[in-house]
Enzyme design. Structure first.
Site, PDB file in Angstrom:
ATOM      1  N   ASP A 159       0.881  -1.168   0.000  1.00  0.00           N
ATOM      2  CA  ASP A 159       0.000   0.000   0.000  1.00  0.00           C
ATOM      3  C   ASP A 159       0.919   1.218   0.000  1.00  0.00           C
ATOM      4  O   ASP A 159       1.738   1.389   0.915  1.00  0.00           O
ATOM      5  CB  ASP A 159      -0.914  -0.022   1.223  1.00  0.00           C
ATOM      6  CG  ASP A 159      -1.861  -1.224   1.206  1.00  0.00           C
ATOM      7  OD1 ASP A 159      -2.142  -1.732   0.103  1.00  0.00           O
ATOM      8  OD2 ASP A 159      -2.293  -1.655   2.277  1.00  0.00           O
ATOM      9  N   GLU A 187      -8.757   0.195  -5.280  1.00  0.00           N
ATOM     10  CA  GLU A 187      -7.934   0.915  -4.298  1.00  0.00           C
ATOM     11  C   GLU A 187      -6.778   1.622  -5.023  1.00  0.00           C
ATOM     12  O   GLU A 187      -5.939   0.957  -5.610  1.00  0.00           O
ATOM     13  CB  GLU A 187      -7.364  -0.073  -3.269  1.00  0.00           C
ATOM     14  CG  GLU A 187      -8.469  -0.767  -2.498  1.00  0.00           C
ATOM     15  CD  GLU A 187      -7.968  -1.849  -1.547  1.00  0.00           C
ATOM     16  OE1 GLU A 187      -6.735  -2.031  -1.421  1.00  0.00           O
ATOM     17  OE2 GLU A 187      -8.809  -2.514  -0.936  1.00  0.00           O
TER      18      GLU A 187
HETATM   19  C1  LIG Z   1      -7.728  -2.269   2.520  1.00  0.00           C
HETATM   20  C2  LIG Z   1      -6.291  -2.368   2.177  1.00  0.00           C
HETATM   21  N1  LIG Z   1      -5.425  -2.021   3.225  1.00  0.00           N
HETATM   22  C3  LIG Z   1      -5.872  -3.679   1.552  1.00  0.00           C
HETATM   23  O1  LIG Z   1      -4.759  -4.060   1.749  1.00  0.00           O
HETATM   24  N2  LIG Z   1      -6.744  -4.316   0.756  1.00  0.00           N
HETATM   25  C4  LIG Z   1      -6.349  -5.513   0.106  1.00  0.00           C
HETATM   26  C5  LIG Z   1      -7.294  -5.911  -0.981  1.00  0.00           C
HETATM   27  C6  LIG Z   1      -6.111  -6.643   1.069  1.00  0.00           C
HETATM   28  O2  LIG Z   1      -6.746  -6.723   2.124  1.00  0.00           O
HETATM   29  O3  LIG Z   1      -5.287  -7.511   0.701  1.00  0.00           O
HETATM   30 ZN    ZN Z   2      -3.112  -3.446   0.175  1.00  0.00          ZN
END
Ligand SMILES: C[C@@H](N)C(=O)N[C@H](C)C(=O)O
Ligand code: ZN
Length: 238
Positions: free
Chosen positions: A154, A213
């Site tokens: 992220d 995202e």
């Molecule tokens: C919500 C976010 N921090 C994230 O990492 N989303 C992805 C899809 C995950 O949970 O792997």
């Molecule tokens: Zn992520």
């Protein structure tokens, strides 16, 4: 405002197989990248044990270094800021529960009461919202949560002064503002251009972006295999 793409949930079919390549998890060098401090999930008490969220597979680190070079060709002095990377399955479970509780409270509801009534319309709606953005904390080796593989990151941007770039929504917000193209039709705002700058650098290095995202990228996991048209993912849960 534009929508989030074809993946309604963050799950992928089991048919996308993993051939684990065995690369190590290595620290993301703090002298090359900005690392968000304090780490958001660690501050919440997420159960990392003695592991660090700021680790990724060696092949992913190589590409992250390339992504920062591409970024700096387009935007001299800008840097990638890593918000999160490696996430053990226990942390994924903790964060999914945390997201559920936060969304419940935001609606004026008691999370424990909703958990006690999981078939209620309110509980089902909140879980749907959670799993639009968070992967299930699956311990099935065929369907690992992306961050548990060391392949997912992220990421956001710092500008040439070291200030956070305006991206239009905070990382982890469970709302349509998180969809990568949400601000595409708002050229008077800097958000879409900044999201495109980030995605352009990451894509040039081989990463794929999550359809819902603006901040989530990966190389070598099952989402990458699906979106890049590669038959086999390289990384399972580690
Ligand atoms: C919500 C976010 N921090 C994230 O990492 N989303 C992805 C899809 C995950 O949970 O792997
Ligand atoms: Zn992520």
């Amino acid at each position: 405002m534009s929508g989030g793409g074809e993946l309604g949930r963050t799950e992928l079919p089991e048919s996308i197989a993993i051939r684990e390549c065995g690369e190590s998890l290595v620290p993301i060098p703090a002298d090359r990248f900005a690392l968000t401090q304090p780490h958001a999930y660690g501050s919440l008490g997420a159960p990392y044990g003695n592991r660090s969220p700021y680790c990724i597979r060696t092949g992913v680190l190589k590409r992250l270094i390339a992504a920062q070079s591409y970024l700096q060709q387009d935007a001299p002095g800008w840097t990638l800021q890593i918000f999160d990377a490696y996430r053990p399955i226990a942390v994924q479970r903790f964060m999914v529960d945390h997201a559920f509780a936060e969304l419940a409270r935001a609606q004026g509801r008691d999370p424990d009461a909703l958990r006690a009534d999981p078939e209620s319309a309110a509980a089902i709606a909140i879980w749907q919202q959670v799993f639009e953005f968070w992967a299930p904390p699956s311990s099935n080796p065929a369907t690992p949560p992306p961050h548990s593989t060391g392949a997912a990151l992220d990421v956001t941007l710092l500008d040439a002064t070291g200030a956070p770039a305006a991206m239009g929504s905070p990382i982890d917000e469970c709302s349509p503002r998180s969809y990568p193209d949400h601000f595409r039709d708002c050229p008077e705002l800097p958000y879409h251009a900044h999201r495109q700058l980030l995605a352009g650098a990451m894509r040039a290095a081989g990463f794929v972006r999550h359809p819902r995202e603006w901040w989530h990228f990966s190389w070598g996991d099952r989402l990458w295999a699906q979106l890049s048209g590669t038959a086999i993912a390289h990384y399972g849960s580690i």
